[in-house]
Design a protein around this motif. Structure first.
Motif, PDB file in Angstrom:
ATOM      1  N   ASP A   5       0.834  -1.204   0.000  1.00 25.54           N
ATOM      2  CA  ASP A   5       0.000   0.000   0.000  1.00 25.54           C
ATOM      3  C   ASP A   5       0.870   1.257   0.000  1.00 25.54           C
ATOM      4  OD1 ASP A   5      -2.435  -1.352  -0.004  1.00 25.54           O
ATOM      5  OD2 ASP A   5      -2.432  -1.550   2.175  1.00 25.54           O
ATOM      6  N   LYS A   8       1.992   1.867  -3.475  1.00 22.13           N
ATOM      7  CA  LYS A   8       0.915   2.479  -4.258  1.00 22.13           C
ATOM      8  C   LYS A   8       0.903   3.997  -4.058  1.00 22.13           C
ATOM      9  CE  LYS A   8      -2.255  -1.486  -4.078  1.00 22.13           C
ATOM     10  NZ  LYS A   8      -3.569  -1.951  -3.580  1.00 22.13           N
ATOM     11  N   ALA A   9       1.040   4.429  -2.794  1.00 22.86           N
ATOM     12  CA  ALA A   9       1.053   5.862  -2.500  1.00 22.86           C
ATOM     13  C   ALA A   9       2.283   6.540  -3.103  1.00 22.86           C
ATOM     14  CB  ALA A   9       1.014   6.081  -0.991  1.00 22.86           C
ATOM     15  N   TYR A  12       1.592   7.044  -6.706  1.00 16.52           N
ATOM     16  CA  TYR A  12       0.647   8.154  -6.911  1.00 16.52           C
ATOM     17  C   TYR A  12       1.372   9.497  -6.876  1.00 16.52           C
ATOM     18  CZ  TYR A  12      -3.851  10.523  -6.809  1.00 16.52           C
ATOM     19  OH  TYR A  12      -4.936  11.295  -7.131  1.00 16.52           O
ATOM     20  N   TYR A  18      -2.629   5.821  -9.745  1.00 17.33           N
ATOM     21  CA  TYR A  18      -1.965   4.548  -9.490  1.00 17.33           C
ATOM     22  C   TYR A  18      -2.517   3.465 -10.405  1.00 17.33           C
ATOM     23  CZ  TYR A  18      -0.739   0.046  -7.668  1.00 17.33           C
ATOM     24  OH  TYR A  18      -0.288  -1.243  -7.582  1.00 17.33           O
ATOM     25  N   ALA A 191      -0.886  11.738  -2.214  1.00 11.76           N
ATOM     26  CA  ALA A 191      -1.581  10.453  -2.245  1.00 11.76           C
ATOM     27  C   ALA A 191      -2.848  10.564  -1.413  1.00 11.76           C
ATOM     28  CB  ALA A 191      -0.675   9.356  -1.708  1.00 11.76           C
ATOM     29  N   LEU A 195      -4.787   5.681   0.236  1.00 10.76           N
ATOM     30  CA  LEU A 195      -3.455   5.180  -0.039  1.00 10.76           C
ATOM     31  C   LEU A 195      -2.454   5.619   1.014  1.00 10.76           C
ATOM     32  CD1 LEU A 195      -3.134   5.702  -3.899  1.00 10.76           C
ATOM     33  CD2 LEU A 195      -3.697   3.616  -2.669  1.00 10.76           C
TER      34      LEU A 195
END
Length: 210
Positions: A5, A8-9, A12, A18, A191, A195
């Protein structure tokens, strides 16, 4: 929040969106994003039990190659929240004991370093900086010792910071001083909450590892 996770941030922050394919694209094409990916991979392997530990040496080597290519000193084991952005990055130095919150931006030449204070009796007091969420650190700024940079603050280019900075402050100069209060955080592509938030308090409240 899990390592994936957090990645993912981080992605972004790079792209303003994402998708899984963007992680691979950023790893291949973006010199400053590659060390962030390898850092997260090392941390994921560390936390994955026996199977992860088997591949960790290879991932650590990959991280070393990524940081060498980016010309930065960036330890894979540092405690860094989701949504990290490295801008230009050349000459960036992050000490292993530093703690960094969410949606933080670090520019080239910045140093987040250890500071040792030696007392008259020879006792050594060691401190590392803590950067709370949404902190922006400009080019060639130096932050050393056991100081806390409050949420949403901006550290100007070339500033030398050795004391705590209140939240939402702009700091400049050597020695540094607060030149503005109640500033708006400077976070490019922040983000979103799903996220960049795990429901925990900012990084400052996380206890030190034993």
């Amino acid at each position: 929040m899990g390592t994936w996770d957090a990645l993912k941030a981080d992605t972004y922050r790079q792209y303003g969106r994402y998708r899984a394919a963007l992680v691979l694209q950023g790893f291949v094409t973006r010199r400053t994003f590659r060390p962030v990916v390898t850092m997260r991979l090392c941390q994921a392997a560390r936390d994955a039990g026996t199977a992860g530990r088997l591949v960790l040496p290879l991932l650590k080597l990959l991280h070393r190659m990524a940081t060498h290519g980016a010309a930065i000193d960036f330890p894979w084991g540092a405690r860094i929240g989701p949504g990290l952005a490295l801008t230009h990055a050349w000459g960036l130095v992050v000490s292993p004991g530093v703690r960094i919150g969410r949606n933080v931006t670090l520019f080239h030449g910045a140093t987040l370093g250890r500071r040792d204070r030696v007392g008259a009796d020879g006792a050594r007091d060691i401190g590392y900086p803590v950067l709370e969420d949404e902190v922006w650190v400009g080019p060639h700024a130096v932050i050393v010792g056991g100081v806390t940079i409050g949420r949403g603050s901006r550290i100007g280019a070339g500033a030398f910071v050795t004391s705590d900075v209140p939240p939402y402050s702009v700091v400049a100069g050597n020695p540094s001083s607060i030149v503005k209060s109640n500033c708006v955080p400077d976070v490019m592509n922040p983000a979103p909450a799903e996220l960049a938030s795990s429901g925990k308090q900012p990084c400052i409240s996380i206890p030190e590892s034993p």
